[in-house]
Design a protein around this motif. Structure first.
Motif, mmCIF file in Angstrom:
data_model
loop_
_atom_site.group_PDB
_atom_site.id
_atom_site.type_symbol
_atom_site.label_atom_id
_atom_site.label_comp_id
_atom_site.label_asym_id
_atom_site.label_seq_id
_atom_site.Cartn_x
_atom_site.Cartn_y
_atom_site.Cartn_z
ATOM 1 N N ALA A 146 0.834 -1.211 0.000
ATOM 2 C CA ALA A 146 0.000 0.000 0.000
ATOM 3 C C ALA A 146 0.867 1.258 0.000
ATOM 4 O O ALA A 146 0.562 2.231 -0.696
ATOM 5 N N GLY A 202 -6.583 0.124 -3.568
ATOM 6 C CA GLY A 202 -6.660 1.579 -3.602
ATOM 7 C C GLY A 202 -6.768 2.125 -5.008
ATOM 8 O O GLY A 202 -7.565 3.026 -5.288
ATOM 9 N N TYR A 215 -4.812 8.174 -2.905
ATOM 10 C CA TYR A 215 -4.368 6.802 -3.179
ATOM 11 C C TYR A 215 -3.629 6.250 -1.960
ATOM 12 O O TYR A 215 -3.884 5.135 -1.511
ATOM 13 N N SER A 247 -5.293 3.228 0.453
ATOM 14 C CA SER A 247 -4.516 1.980 0.395
ATOM 15 C C SER A 247 -3.981 1.592 1.761
ATOM 16 O O SER A 247 -4.068 0.426 2.177
#
Length: 463
Positions: free
Chosen positions: A74, A137, A373, A377
């Motif tokens: 992530a 994400g 993002y 994530s």
């Protein structure tokens, strides 16, 4: 709603939805096939020298190992997704997951190469974790940032549908393979076939994903040269509490969901009685699990649609009550036979869908454009670690320690209570403008649900 988003054509939106559904389905198919095999055969094939009981625990731990690396995936995908775009990261994560899954199918077992076999298996599981950490994400933002403002929940539910569809696909393939290769044939080499099928799926996913345009919000960020140089740092510095609350909201759903997606219920139901299971027909159990995947899928879409009508938070609070009601009879029903397994997971799927369908929209609306993002994530990855990472392992340890599945039920109910607290504390921002312009005009922090978009031209784009 951003000006770019308003101009996104219906055809492009449909292409985006197809891309995120196909891609996330493939990712989760790969993820679940591993989890199912860890419950069924990996203890014997890779961890047998540890002894029957411990081998099963280690095999289940190997499912959770990947979750520990999801935050790293992530971090990486979030950083580059906020810097270079959403679309490139979706293609990279797809290939990474597909390669890792295919190689698992090709791995020699412990009997062939000794200790190197479980080490290689764990390394490939880690690669799956890195991929899964970055996949969600990007898929969320491609769907939500292309969607009309009044349909974000519904569009986001297409991303969420990848989990139940992936489970449907993995369960169906596994049932077919077990029927075609019963007994020793499955243990010897039949188990490898579902992993090899990933190659075909990845090719299909790549063709679909490379055809979609970049997210309109990221295009806007690029045009105005307003990328954050270190989005990860900014997420924790400015939105650390939001990350934590989002993670807590996911915890209960993930822990409960991994009773089925992690293969725990299926493994428990189909393992022989002398190995601590219920001893039911393995093919029948896999087919029964399809009921859970279908109900989860249906209520995922329903939840996304409903959240656009009543808001994310009210929908979630209803969902937690329904999910708790499904957890209580889960194991008691499953112990009654194959039909009982089917009913148990089907009832559970209702609550799982209601507490999962709106997650994409709520997460996306919780972070501003420049760090979105990274924010969604990381929150998702942390929620997965504290929720589902070791849920099957904890469940098995509780069962072995207490001799009763009711200990598992209490554990799952505790995770739901924690998620209810997170739900109550996380702000509902249903309908908040997602544009970079809105963020940098200073409106983001003060916006409340129902407020107009001060950056919109006219009123049509807000309806």
């Amino acid at each position: 709603m951003t000006h770019h988003t308003a101009q996104t054509s219906a055809r492009e939106r449909n292409k985006v939805l197809a891309a995120v559904v196909v891609g996330t389905t493939i990712e989760w198919y790969d993820f679940f096939i591993y989890a199912f095999m860890a419950n069924l055969v990996f203890a014997q094939l890779f961890f047998e020298p540890a002894g029957a009981g411990l081998a099963q625990i280690i095999s289940l731990v190997s499912i959770g190992i990947s979750f520990l690396f999801r935050p790293l995936g992530a971090f990486l995908a979030g950083h580059f997704g906020d810097r270079i775009g959403r679309r490139p990261m979706l293609v990279i994560t797809l290939f990474l997951m597909g390669a890792a899954t295919t190689l698992v199918g090709a791995l020699p077992t412990y009997d062939m190469i000794g200790i190197a076999a479980p080490i290689l298996l764990l390394l490939l599981r880690i690669l799956q974790g890195l991929s899964a950490g970055g996949e969600w994400g990007g898929a969320v933002l491609m769907a939500i940032e292309h969607s009309p403002v009044h349909r974000r929940g519904l569009y986001g539910s297409f991303v969420q549908s990848g989990v139940p569809i992936g489970m449907l696909l993995a369960t169906g393939v596994l049932a077919a393979v077990r029927a075609l290769f019963p007994g020793d044939a499955f243990l010897e080499w039949g188990w490898r076939i579902p992993f090899f099928l990933s190659i075909i799926l990845v090719i299909v996913g790549y063709v679909v994903r490379r055809a979609v345009e970049e997210s309109p919000v990221f295009q806007e960020i690029k045009e105005t040269a307003q990328q954050e140089s270190a989005p990860i740092v900014q997420v924790f510095k400015r939105y650390g509490v939001v990350v934590l609350l989002c993670a807590l909201v996911f915890m209960g759903n993930n822990a409960v969901g991994y009773m089925t997606t992690g293969g725990y219920v299926q493994g428990l139901a189909s393992r022989p009685i002398d190995q601590g299971g219920f001893g039911f027909d393995p093919v029948g159990v896999q087919l029964a699990n399809l009921g859970g995947a279908v109900s989860w899928l249906v209520f995922t879409f329903l939840a996304g649609w409903l959240s656009d009508k009543i808001g994310r938070k009210p929908l979630y609070l209803i969902g937690w009550v329904v999910l708790a009601a499904g957890v209580i009879p889960l194991f008691a029903l499953s112990a009654t036979g194959v039909a009982g397994v089917g009913w148990a997971v089907t009832i559970l799927g209702v609550g799982l869908g209601l507490t999962y369908g709106a997650q994409a929209a709520w997460y996306a609306e919780s972070f501003p454009a420049s760090v979105r993002y990274s924010g969604v994530s990381i929150a998702y990855a942390i929620g997965a670690v504290i929720g589902g990472a070791f849920a099957p392992t904890i469940a098995q340890a509780l069962l072995q320690a207490t001799g009763t599945t009711w200990a598992i039920v209490w554990y799952l109910l505790a995770t739901i209570v924690i998620s209810v607290i997170g739900t109550l504390l996380l702000r509902d921002r249903t309908g908040i403008p997602l544009s970079i312009e809105f963020e940098h005009d200073g409106h983001w922090a003060h916006w409340r649900k129902g407020d107009p978009d001060p950056t919109a031209v006219g009123t049509a784009s807000n309806k």
